[in-house]
Scaffold this active site. Structure first.
Site, short mmCIF file in Angstrom:
data_model
loop_
_atom_site.label_atom_id
_atom_site.label_comp_id
_atom_site.label_asym_id
_atom_site.label_seq_id
_atom_site.Cartn_x
_atom_site.Cartn_y
_atom_site.Cartn_z
N HIS A 1 0.87 -1.18 0.00
CA HIS A 1 0.00 0.00 0.00
C HIS A 1 0.90 1.23 0.00
O HIS A 1 1.68 1.44 0.92
CB HIS A 1 -0.92 0.02 1.22
CG HIS A 1 -1.91 1.15 1.19
ND1 HIS A 1 -3.16 1.03 0.64
CD2 HIS A 1 -1.80 2.44 1.63
CE1 HIS A 1 -3.79 2.19 0.74
NE2 HIS A 1 -2.99 3.06 1.35
N CYS A 2 0.78 2.03 -1.04
CA CYS A 2 1.68 3.17 -1.23
C CYS A 2 1.02 4.45 -0.74
O CYS A 2 0.00 4.87 -1.32
CB CYS A 2 2.08 3.30 -2.69
SG CYS A 2 3.24 4.64 -3.01
N PRO A 3 1.55 5.09 0.29
CA PRO A 3 0.94 6.36 0.76
C PRO A 3 1.15 7.51 -0.21
O PRO A 3 0.40 8.48 -0.20
CB PRO A 3 1.67 6.61 2.09
CG PRO A 3 2.97 5.90 1.96
CD PRO A 3 2.70 4.69 1.11
N ASN B 1 -1.70 7.02 -2.41
CA ASN B 1 -2.92 6.79 -1.65
C ASN B 1 -3.74 5.64 -2.25
O ASN B 1 -4.96 5.73 -2.42
CB ASN B 1 -3.78 8.06 -1.58
CG ASN B 1 -4.88 7.96 -0.54
OD1 ASN B 1 -4.73 7.25 0.46
ND2 ASN B 1 -5.99 8.65 -0.76
#
Length: 292
Positions: A82-84, A87
Site C-alpha cells: 500500500h503506497c501512501p 494513496n
C-alpha cells in the site's frame, strides 16, 4: 525548442502514469473466484496454520498472491504494497502503471537536472545575474538531483522484483506451497516474468494502458508436481470466474498461462513430453523448467 518538446513529452507520460496509478481501483477477488481457487493444487498456504488461506474480514478464500490490506480493508489480488504516495494499493490491476510512474518520474527528474546543470555551475562561478532567480535555479537542481537518487533506487528494486516475479510482500515472507516453501516458486525466467507484467504486445509496454497477462487469481509456477493423481483438475473447475467489478477485461487464465508455459523448446523433445505439456496447459501449477 527540442528541450521544450522533450520536457512536455516526459511530463505528459509522468502525469498519465501517475494518474492511472492513483485512480485505478485495486482488483479484489469475488466469491465465485474464491470458490474456484480451492481446487488449485498448489494453493499457497497460511504461514502459521499451514491451512488454506482464508480472510476472516472479507469472508473468502484468498487466491494465490492475494493479501488483505488493512488500509483499504479488503483483499487485493497480487498485492505488492500500500503506497501512501499514491494513496492506493499497488497490486495486479495497477502494478504496471506504478512501474511506469517510477520510470517516467526518474526520467523527468534526470532531464530537469541535466538541463539545469549548466546554470547551476554558473551560479557557483558567479556567471549569473545577481537576482533572486539564481536561488531558484539552485533549489531546482538540488530537488531534481535528490529525487533522482531516491527514485533510481526504488525503480531498480522493483525492476529486480519483476525479473524474479516477486512482490514486495513475498520478499519478506516467502510463499508456502502444499509441498514446500519456495521463494522463487513463481519465477519462469526473465522474459516470461517481464511479459507477465507488461504483456505480449511490446507497443503497449511504455504506455500506461493495462496489458498484464492472467486474471490475478492464479499464476503458473516452476514447482515440480508432487501428486501425479492431481495432474489435472476436474473439468469446469479449472476456469476462473470473472469478477463483474473488475475494471479491465483480463485475459483468460488458460490462454495467458498456456502461452507462457509453451514457449520452451524442451517440451517438444518426445511425444510423451508433449502430452505432459498439454496437461500443463490445463493446469496452471504444473511443472515449469528451472530458471536459468
Amino acid at each position: 525548442v527540442v528541450c521544450l518538446v522533450a520536457y512536455h513529452i516526459f511530463f505528459m507520460l509522468f502525469v498519465w502514469s501517475y494518474w492511472k496509478t492513483i485512480f485505478t481501483l485495486p482488483m479484489n477477488p469475488s466469491k465465485e473466484e474464491s470458490k474456484c481457487v480451492i481446487v488449485h493444487r498448489d494453493l499457497i498456504l497460511d504461514l502459521f496454520s499451514l491451512a488454506i488461506r482464508y480472510c476472516d474480514r472479507c469472508h473468502l478464500v484468498k487466491p494465490d498472491r492475494c493479501h488483505h490490506c488493512s488500509v483499504c480493508d479488503k483483499c487485493i489480488l497480487k498485492m505488492d504494497h500500500h503506497c501512501p504516495w499514491v494513496n492506493n494499493c499497488v497490486g495486479f490491476s495497477n502494478y504496471k502503471f506504478f512501474l511506469l510512474f517510477l520510470a517516467y518520474s526518474l526520467v523527468y527528474c534526470l532531464f530537469i537536472a541535466a538541463t539545469d546543470l549548466q546554470y547551476f555551475i554558473k551560479f557557483w562561478t558567479n556567471g549569473l545575474p545577481d537576482t533572486q532567480a539564481k536561488f531558484h535555479i539552485m533549489f531546482l537542481f538540488f530537488a531534481a538531483a535528490m529525487f533522482s537518487v531516491s527514485l533510481s533506487s526504488l525503480f531498480g528494486y522493483h525492476c529486480w522484483l519483476v525479473s524474479k516475479n516477486k512482490s514486495t510482500l513475498e520478499v519478506f515472507r516467502a510463499p508456502i506451497f502444499r509441498h514446500r516453501t519456495d521463494k522463487n516458486g513463481f519465477s519462469l525466467g526473465f522474459s516470461k516474468n517481464l511479459r507477465q507484467v507488461f504483456g505480449d504486445e511490446k507497443k503497449y509496454w511504455l504506455l500506461p494502458v493495462f496489458s498484464s497477462l492472467g486474471d490475478g487469481c492464479s499464476f503458473p509456477t516452476c514447482l515440480v508436481n508432487q501428486d501425479p493423481e492431481q495432474a489435472s483438475t476436474p473439468g469446469g473447475l479449472n476456469s476462473t470466474s470473472k469478477n463483474e467489478n473488475h475494471l479491465f477485461p483480463p485475459k483468460s487464465l488458460r490462454d495467458s498461462q498456456s502461452h507462457l508455459l509453451t514457449d520452451t523448446p524442451s517440451w517438444s523433445e518426445t511425444n510423451a513430453k508433449a502430452e505432459k505439456g498439454k496437461v500443463g496447459m490445463n493446469n496452471p501449477a504444473l511443472t515449469m523448467e528451472n530458471e536459468t
